[in-house]
Design an enzyme around this catalytic site. Structure first.
Site, PDB file in Angstrom:
ATOM      1  N   LEU A 131       0.847  -1.202   0.000  1.00 27.88           N
ATOM      2  CA  LEU A 131       0.000   0.000   0.000  1.00 27.88           C
ATOM      3  C   LEU A 131       0.879   1.248   0.000  1.00 27.88           C
ATOM      4  O   LEU A 131       1.719   1.420   0.884  1.00 27.88           O
ATOM      5  CB  LEU A 131      -0.896   0.012   1.236  1.00 27.88           C
ATOM      6  CG  LEU A 131      -1.829  -1.193   1.397  1.00 27.88           C
ATOM      7  CD1 LEU A 131      -2.678  -1.037   2.654  1.00 27.88           C
ATOM      8  CD2 LEU A 131      -2.723  -1.352   0.176  1.00 27.88           C
ATOM      9  N   ALA A 132       0.673   2.086  -1.003  1.00 26.67           N
ATOM     10  CA  ALA A 132       1.550   3.251  -1.134  1.00 26.67           C
ATOM     11  C   ALA A 132       0.825   4.430  -1.760  1.00 26.67           C
ATOM     12  O   ALA A 132       1.437   5.299  -2.359  1.00 26.67           O
ATOM     13  CB  ALA A 132       2.764   2.884  -1.969  1.00 26.67           C
ATOM     14  N   ALA A 133      -0.505   4.431  -1.641  1.00 28.65           N
ATOM     15  CA  ALA A 133      -1.265   5.484  -2.318  1.00 28.65           C
ATOM     16  C   ALA A 133      -1.461   6.714  -1.444  1.00 28.65           C
ATOM     17  O   ALA A 133      -1.738   7.796  -1.933  1.00 28.65           O
ATOM     18  CB  ALA A 133      -2.625   4.937  -2.740  1.00 28.65           C
ATOM     19  N   ARG A 139       1.498  14.007   6.843  1.00 29.92           N
ATOM     20  CA  ARG A 139       2.383  14.415   7.946  1.00 29.92           C
ATOM     21  C   ARG A 139       3.828  14.646   7.498  1.00 29.92           C
ATOM     22  O   ARG A 139       4.634  15.191   8.231  1.00 29.92           O
ATOM     23  CB  ARG A 139       2.323  13.362   9.069  1.00 29.92           C
ATOM     24  CG  ARG A 139       0.988  13.352   9.787  1.00 29.92           C
ATOM     25  CD  ARG A 139       0.740  12.064  10.566  1.00 29.92           C
ATOM     26  NE  ARG A 139       0.266  10.973   9.718  1.00 29.92           N
ATOM     27  CZ  ARG A 139      -0.059   9.767  10.152  1.00 29.92           C
ATOM     28  NH1 ARG A 139       0.060   9.486  11.433  1.00 29.92           N
ATOM     29  NH2 ARG A 139      -0.482   8.832   9.316  1.00 29.92           N
ATOM     30  N   TYR A 148      38.746  15.668  -6.731  1.00 31.49           N
ATOM     31  CA  TYR A 148      37.476  15.206  -7.296  1.00 31.49           C
ATOM     32  C   TYR A 148      37.768  14.384  -8.539  1.00 31.49           C
ATOM     33  O   TYR A 148      38.373  14.883  -9.494  1.00 31.49           O
ATOM     34  CB  TYR A 148      36.570  16.386  -7.679  1.00 31.49           C
ATOM     35  CG  TYR A 148      35.420  15.936  -8.549  1.00 31.49           C
ATOM     36  CD1 TYR A 148      34.395  15.162  -8.002  1.00 31.49           C
ATOM     37  CD2 TYR A 148      35.390  16.210  -9.909  1.00 31.49           C
ATOM     38  CE1 TYR A 148      33.368  14.687  -8.801  1.00 31.49           C
ATOM     39  CE2 TYR A 148      34.356  15.744 -10.719  1.00 31.49           C
ATOM     40  CZ  TYR A 148      33.347  14.978 -10.156  1.00 31.49           C
ATOM     41  OH  TYR A 148      32.340  14.510 -10.938  1.00 31.49           O
TER      42      TYR A 148
HETATM   43  C1  UD1 Z   1      -1.960   2.297   9.551  1.00 31.62           C
HETATM   44  C2  UD1 Z   1      -2.933   1.353  10.243  1.00 31.62           C
HETATM   45  C3  UD1 Z   1      -2.563   1.265  11.714  1.00 31.62           C
HETATM   46  C4  UD1 Z   1      -1.126   0.810  11.857  1.00 31.62           C
HETATM   47  C5  UD1 Z   1      -0.172   1.689  11.053  1.00 31.62           C
HETATM   48  C6  UD1 Z   1       1.206   1.064  10.999  1.00 31.62           C
HETATM   49  C7  UD1 Z   1      -5.019   1.649   9.003  1.00 31.62           C
HETATM   50  C8  UD1 Z   1      -6.389   2.205   9.051  1.00 31.62           C
HETATM   51  N1  UD1 Z   1      -4.287   1.851  10.087  1.00 31.62           N
HETATM   52  O1  UD1 Z   1      -2.134   3.583  10.161  1.00 31.62           O
HETATM   53  O2  UD1 Z   1      -3.432   0.382  12.387  1.00 31.62           O
HETATM   54  O3  UD1 Z   1      -0.747   0.820  13.217  1.00 31.62           O
HETATM   55  O4  UD1 Z   1      -0.629   1.811   9.693  1.00 31.62           O
HETATM   56  O5  UD1 Z   1       2.127   1.923  10.437  1.00 31.62           O
HETATM   57  O6  UD1 Z   1      -4.650   1.018   8.027  1.00 31.62           O
HETATM   58  N2  UD1 Z   1      -2.919   4.082   2.024  1.00 31.62           N
HETATM   59  C9  UD1 Z   1      -3.385   3.923   0.747  1.00 31.62           C
HETATM   60  N3  UD1 Z   1      -4.543   4.557   0.394  1.00 31.62           N
HETATM   61  C10 UD1 Z   1      -5.254   5.306   1.261  1.00 31.62           C
HETATM   62  C11 UD1 Z   1      -4.755   5.479   2.571  1.00 31.62           C
HETATM   63  C12 UD1 Z   1      -3.587   4.834   2.923  1.00 31.62           C
HETATM   64  O7  UD1 Z   1      -2.765   3.239  -0.065  1.00 31.62           O
HETATM   65  O8  UD1 Z   1      -6.299   5.848   0.854  1.00 31.62           O
HETATM   66  C13 UD1 Z   1      -1.667   3.409   2.396  1.00 31.62           C
HETATM   67  C14 UD1 Z   1      -0.588   4.378   2.808  1.00 31.62           C
HETATM   68  O9  UD1 Z   1       0.172   4.776   1.670  1.00 31.62           O
HETATM   69  C15 UD1 Z   1       0.217   3.567   3.799  1.00 31.62           C
HETATM   70  C16 UD1 Z   1      -0.792   2.601   4.379  1.00 31.62           C
HETATM   71  O10 UD1 Z   1      -1.901   2.587   3.508  1.00 31.62           O
HETATM   72  O11 UD1 Z   1       1.237   2.820   3.170  1.00 31.62           O
HETATM   73  C17 UD1 Z   1      -1.257   3.023   5.759  1.00 31.62           C
HETATM   74  O12 UD1 Z   1      -1.791   4.334   5.683  1.00 31.62           O
HETATM   75  P1  UD1 Z   1      -1.380   5.451   6.721  1.00 31.62           P
HETATM   76  O13 UD1 Z   1      -2.166   6.677   6.442  1.00 31.62           O
HETATM   77  O14 UD1 Z   1       0.093   5.581   6.821  1.00 31.62           O
HETATM   78  O15 UD1 Z   1      -1.980   4.793   8.036  1.00 31.62           O
HETATM   79  P2  UD1 Z   1      -1.542   4.945   9.545  1.00 31.62           P
HETATM   80  O16 UD1 Z   1      -2.312   6.066  10.127  1.00 31.62           O
HETATM   81  O17 UD1 Z   1      -0.067   4.982   9.655  1.00 31.62           O
HETATM   82 CA    CA Z   2       1.717   4.873   8.270  1.00 36.35          CA
END
Ligand code: UD1
Ligand code: CA
Length: 418
Positions: A9-11, A16, A332
């Site tokens: 997941l990287a979307a 922050r 260099y």
């Molecule tokens: C998420 C988890 C949390 C966990 C934490 C670990 C959820 C709801 N919560 O929180 O329980 O402790 O990771 O680091 O998943 N992403 C998408 N599409 C979206 C939103 C997010 O691809 O619409 C991806 C982000 O790029 C990321 C991952 O999902 O790689 C997690 O999203 P992020 O917003 O970082 O969630 P956290 O608040 O960190």
């Molecule tokens: Ca995260």
């Protein structure tokens, strides 16, 4: 493990981070965060690897050529992101390993163990958890009376008691694909963020009487999720220490680890000594018995043979250096091939860039380059030749073997061989 597909997941917007660049492309020691995750998934030996992109998707696609990327159209949460891979997985009936692109320090063995335990227990889902001192910001693991995972509660949704739970969700899971997608059909964005939480699929499975296991990672440091620039610095610190420790364990002396930065994928052979304030970038290959630094910067594409000495304020990039060669002060060298037993005087510069392209400098075995010389590439310096102090060697004015050149522009003073 070919019957396990990995989804990264990287979307997410990575709000922050306060950045216009997708969070997962921010580098740690010169390597984009997400590349660590992809490399680890490859090391685990899973079948398909699918990255979900959204925010900055074009940048991400460009950076990840050769990797399957699917697009999440609207950023509606991690649960919605998982739904975006449904078409790509088709009728896939195996296990899905879900990883987060922002958790770059997770190790291969941790994931292998997660998959192994998931299979052995026949669980519908297995969550990789971590026991941490400061759980703030992470989803908390809530267990039922039998020790199975009942739900995951996000920080913003947690009550006082739940906030005290120190077992957190690392964001890495193994699911039976069919059960995961079945559960995702039921999740709703009924939380403060109004997002579809992937974590809510866990509660759905539990309510359906399915088994959800927790496997805790041994080293909680490896589970950190990068959400801010501070986290990025923290991850850099952890990774840096790991790299330096592994080099020291393999026989490299690092005089001052606190001021030494060495990127991943650097090879250094035994009995080489790295002096303080040295930076070595990705992919560099250094032989044995070398001395590097203090204050040296060895950039990508450098290969040093054995017993090379690189001193203070020397920068090397895309350069090969033969055995016993010394480049000890203020120099260099870029796009150069330097032979063995060469002495490069203080202040030597290869002018490798002509404003349009990078050109090569060749310095053959046993040559001596006087202090303050400028070699304008493309140029070749023959074996055993001497370049006088302060010389400017114009491009194409190749110096024959054994010759001595002096002046600006360089002219031949003495020609030994013709
Ligand atoms: C998420 C988890 C949390 C966990 C934490 C670990 C959820 C709801 N919560 O929180 O329980 O402790 O990771 O680091 O998943 N992403 C998408 N599409 C979206 C939103 C997010 O691809 O619409 C991806 C982000 O790029 C990321 C991952 O999902 O790689 C997690 O999203 P992020 O917003 O970082 O969630 P956290 O608040 O960190
Ligand atoms: Ca995260």
């Amino acid at each position: 493990m070919k019957d396990t597909a990995a989804v990264i997941l990287a979307a997410g917007r990575g709000t922050r981070m306060k950045s216009e660049i997708p969070k997962v492309l921010h580098p740690i020691l010169g390597k984009p965060m997400i590349e660590y995750v992809i490399d680890t998934a490859k090391e685990v030996g899973v079948g398909d690897i699918i990255v979900v992109a959204g925010f900055g998707k074009e940048l991400l696609k460009d950076a990840l050529k050769g990797t399957k990327v699917v697009i999440q159209k609207e950023l509606l949460g991690s649960g919605d992101a998982m739904n975006a891979v449904r078409p790509a997985l088709g009728r896939f009936g195996g296990d899905v390993l879900v990883m987060c692109g922002d958790a770059p320090l997770l190790e291969r063995d941790t994931l292998k163990n997660l998959i192994k335990r998931h299979r052995a227990s026949q669980a519908s889902a297995t969550v990789l958890t971590a026991n941490v001192n400061n759980p703030t910001g992470y989803g908390r693991i809530v267990k039922d009376s039998r020790g199975f995972v009942a739900k995951i509660v996000e920080e913003l949704e947690a009550d006082i008691t739940q906030k005290c739970i120190s077992e957190i969700n690392t964001g890495t899971y193994c699911f039976k694909a069919k059960e995961l997608f079945g559960a995702l059909d039921e999740i709703k964005p009924d939380n403060k963020k109004k997002e579809y939480f992937l974590t809510d699929a866990i509660a759905v499975l539990h309510k359906r009487g399915k088994r959800v296991e927790a496997v805790a990672v041994e080293d909680a440091d490896t589970a950190i999720g990068i959400n801010s620039r501070r986290d990025l610095a923290e991850a850099t610190k952890i990774l840096k220490e790991k790299i330096l420790n592994s080099l020291m364990d393999s026989g490299v002396t690092i005089i001052d680890p606190s001021t030494t930065l060495i990127s991943p994928d650097v090879r250094i052979a035994r009995d080489t000594v790295i002096y303080p304030n040295t930076i070595i970038e990705r992919g560099v290959d250094i032989g044995g018995y070398c001395r590097i630094g203090p204050f040296a910067r060895i950039r990508s594409g450098v290969r040093l043979d054995d017993m090379v000495e690189i001193g203070n304020f020397v920068e090397l990039v895309r350069t090969r250096v033969g055995s016993r060669t010394k480049i000890k002060h203020h120099a260099y060298l870029g796009d150069a091939a330097v032979g063995a037993d060469v002495n490069i005087g203080a202040g030597t510069i290869t002018a490798n860039f002509d404003g349009k392209k990078k050109n090569k400098t060749i310095i053959e075995d046993g040559a001596a380059i006087g202090v303050g010389s400028i070699l304008i590439a493309p140029v070749e310096v023959g074996a055993g030749s001497t370049v006088g102090a302060g010389c400017v060697v114009p491009k194409g004015r190749n110096i024959p073997r054994g010759a001595t050149v002096v002046g600006v522009p360089a002219r031949i003073l003495k020609k030994v061989h013709s």
